[in-house]
Write a protein that holds these residues in place. Structure first.
Motif, PDB file in Angstrom:
ATOM      1  N   ASP A   1       0.825  -1.207   0.000  1.00 12.42           N
ATOM      2  CA  ASP A   1       0.000   0.000   0.000  1.00 12.42           C
ATOM      3  C   ASP A   1       0.859   1.257   0.000  1.00 12.42           C
ATOM      4  O   ASP A   1       0.567   2.226  -0.708  1.00 12.42           O
ATOM      5  N   ARG A   2       1.922   1.242   0.785  1.00 15.45           N
ATOM      6  CA  ARG A   2       2.838   2.401   0.827  1.00 15.45           C
ATOM      7  C   ARG A   2       3.496   2.612  -0.529  1.00 15.45           C
ATOM      8  O   ARG A   2       3.605   3.745  -1.005  1.00 15.45           O
ATOM      9  N   ASP A   3       3.931   1.534  -1.169  1.00 18.67           N
ATOM     10  CA  ASP A   3       4.536   1.642  -2.496  1.00 18.67           C
ATOM     11  C   ASP A   3       3.554   2.247  -3.496  1.00 18.67           C
ATOM     12  O   ASP A   3       3.920   3.088  -4.321  1.00 18.67           O
ATOM     13  N   ARG A   4       2.295   1.828  -3.414  1.00 15.63           N
ATOM     14  CA  ARG A   4       1.277   2.376  -4.318  1.00 15.63           C
ATOM     15  C   ARG A   4       1.048   3.861  -4.061  1.00 15.63           C
ATOM     16  O   ARG A   4       0.860   4.640  -4.999  1.00 15.63           O
ATOM     17  N   LEU A   5       1.044   4.244  -2.794  1.00 14.03           N
ATOM     18  CA  LEU A   5       0.892   5.668  -2.477  1.00 14.03           C
ATOM     19  C   LEU A   5       2.072   6.485  -2.999  1.00 14.03           C
ATOM     20  O   LEU A   5       1.890   7.591  -3.514  1.00 14.03           O
ATOM     21  N   LEU A   6       3.271   5.938  -2.875  1.00 11.77           N
ATOM     22  CA  LEU A   6       4.447   6.642  -3.391  1.00 11.77           C
ATOM     23  C   LEU A   6       4.383   6.783  -4.908  1.00 11.77           C
ATOM     24  O   LEU A   6       4.779   7.816  -5.459  1.00 11.77           O
ATOM     25  N   GLU A   7       3.865   5.758  -5.597  1.00 12.05           N
ATOM     26  CA  GLU A   7       3.675   5.860  -7.043  1.00 12.05           C
ATOM     27  C   GLU A   7       2.686   6.975  -7.370  1.00 12.05           C
ATOM     28  O   GLU A   7       2.886   7.738  -8.318  1.00 12.05           O
ATOM     29  N   LEU A   8       1.614   7.069  -6.582  1.00  9.92           N
ATOM     30  CA  LEU A   8       0.633   8.129  -6.784  1.00  9.92           C
ATOM     31  C   LEU A   8       1.265   9.499  -6.559  1.00  9.92           C
ATOM     32  O   LEU A   8       1.052  10.425  -7.346  1.00  9.92           O
ATOM     33  N   VAL A   9       2.044   9.636  -5.509  1.00  3.30           N
ATOM     34  CA  VAL A   9       2.720  10.906  -5.229  1.00  3.30           C
ATOM     35  C   VAL A   9       3.624  11.287  -6.397  1.00  3.30           C
ATOM     36  O   VAL A   9       3.617  12.439  -6.858  1.00  3.30           O
TER      37      VAL A   9
END
Length: 91
Positions: A40-48
């Motif tokens: 989930d954190r990796d996905r959020l970083l991709e979004l950022v």
């Protein structure tokens, strides 16, 4: 939910820490939760990254405003949680 057994290699010191923290939940549940959180954190970083490509980097003032708003949300959550505790004790 279907599961599948896998083999992973973990440093011994980390394994001992995980065992002590995962005792009640179990090792598999603890590691599955940790992997989900990391994913989930990796996905959020991709979004950022994508948002910054589209709109530019977040300014210091925007970041400060967001952190202030989060502090307000946390404070409201604490107030509501404290209020529920008091109401539950009176009943």
């Amino acid at each position: 939910m279907a599961t599948k057994k896998v083999t992973v290699t973990i440093p011994e010191d980390l394994l001992e820490e995980i065992r002590s923290e995962a005792a009640e939940r179990g090792m598999s549940a603890y590691i599955a939760e940790a992997v989900r959180l990391k994913r989930d954190r990796d996905r959020l970083l991709e979004l950022v990254d994508w948002l910054q490509e589209e709109h530019g980097p977040v300014t210091e003032s925007e970041q400060a405003a967001a952190l202030e708003e989060l502090d307000e949300i946390d404070a409201e959550h604490e107030r509501r949680s404290a209020g529920k505790g008091l109401a539950g004790e009176a009943a």
